[in-house]
Motif scaffolding. Structure first.
Motif, PDB file in Angstrom:
ATOM      1  N   LYS A   1      -9.997 -19.338  10.644  1.00 19.56           N
ATOM      2  CA  LYS A   1     -10.279 -20.618  11.294  1.00 19.56           C
ATOM      3  C   LYS A   1      -9.634 -20.664  12.676  1.00 19.56           C
ATOM      4  N   GLN A   2      -8.418 -20.166  12.781  1.00 17.79           N
ATOM      5  CA  GLN A   2      -7.716 -20.128  14.063  1.00 17.79           C
ATOM      6  C   GLN A   2      -8.435 -19.211  15.039  1.00 17.79           C
TER       7      GLN A   2
ATOM      8  N   ILE B   1     -11.636 -18.537  15.092  1.00 18.18           N
ATOM      9  CA  ILE B   1     -12.861 -19.220  15.511  1.00 18.18           C
ATOM     10  C   ILE B   1     -12.548 -20.284  16.550  1.00 18.18           C
ATOM     11  N   GLU B   2     -11.460 -21.018  16.335  1.00 18.72           N
ATOM     12  CA  GLU B   2     -11.067 -22.046  17.297  1.00 18.72           C
ATOM     13  C   GLU B   2     -10.663 -21.424  18.632  1.00 18.72           C
ATOM     14  N   ASP B   3     -10.006 -20.283  18.593  1.00 16.69           N
ATOM     15  CA  ASP B   3      -9.610 -19.601  19.822  1.00 16.69           C
ATOM     16  C   ASP B   3     -10.826 -19.105  20.603  1.00 16.69           C
ATOM     17  N   GLN B   4     -11.854 -18.651  19.879  1.00 15.89           N
ATOM     18  CA  GLN B   4     -13.078 -18.185  20.530  1.00 15.89           C
ATOM     19  C   GLN B   4     -13.841 -19.350  21.151  1.00 15.89           C
ATOM     20  N   ALA B   5     -13.787 -20.499  20.480  1.00 15.63           N
ATOM     21  CA  ALA B   5     -14.516 -21.673  20.975  1.00 15.63           C
ATOM     22  C   ALA B   5     -13.862 -22.232  22.233  1.00 15.63           C
ATOM     23  N   SER B   6     -12.563 -22.039  22.409  1.00 25.96           N
ATOM     24  CA  SER B   6     -11.854 -22.581  23.573  1.00 25.96           C
ATOM     25  C   SER B   6     -12.130 -21.829  24.828  1.00 25.96           C
TER      26      SER B   6
END
Length: 136
Positions: free
Chosen positions: A128-129, A131-136
């Motif tokens: 999850k982390q 994925i969130e890092d890629q989205a940022s």
């Protein structure tokens, strides 16, 4: 104490710590691979029976490593529907009341199941982390 003794003790201590560290990472890597395989196998099972199935997989893996039978025996057992249903019922009763378990192998399987659940939670958080890092 002469200087040679100090160097010898230092070298032995360094080798011991190095071997211990290598063994730790080797076991950790193998356990991660095992948990990944168990996760893939559990994807084919309904969510209701997932914990029972995982406990069965861990128990059978411990038994086959103890008896030196190997992977084919585990795959053969898990492909037999009658055996699987009976074992899943037994595993679900064990999960309902783990305090009644006296068998050493089943206790180790329960410990593996708890470790697996911790590993899975950490892996999901890590994914999850990422994925969130890629989205940022």
């Amino acid at each position: 104490m002469n200087i040679t003794s100090v160097y010898t003790v230092g070298a032995i201590l360094t080798l011991t710590v190095g071997a211990g560290t290598a063994l730790y990472y080797y076991k950790k890597r193998n356990l991660d691979n095992f948990f990944t395989q168990a996760r893939e196998m559990a994807k084919q099972v309904p969510k209701k029976k997932k914990k029972s199935f995982l406990l069965l997989v861990f128990k059978e893996s411990l038994l086959s490593s103890k008896n030196k039978k190997g992977k084919n025996s585990l795959t053969h057992k898990l492909s037999n529907p009658k055996y699987l249903n009976i074992q899943l019922l037994q595993m679900s009763s064990i999960l309902k009341d783990p305090s009644k378990v006296k068998d050493k192998t089943t206790k180790r399987a329960l410990t593996l199941l708890n470790n697996y659940q911790t590993w899975e939670t950490a892996k999901l958080a890590k994914d999850k982390q990422a994925i969130e890092d890629q989205a940022s």
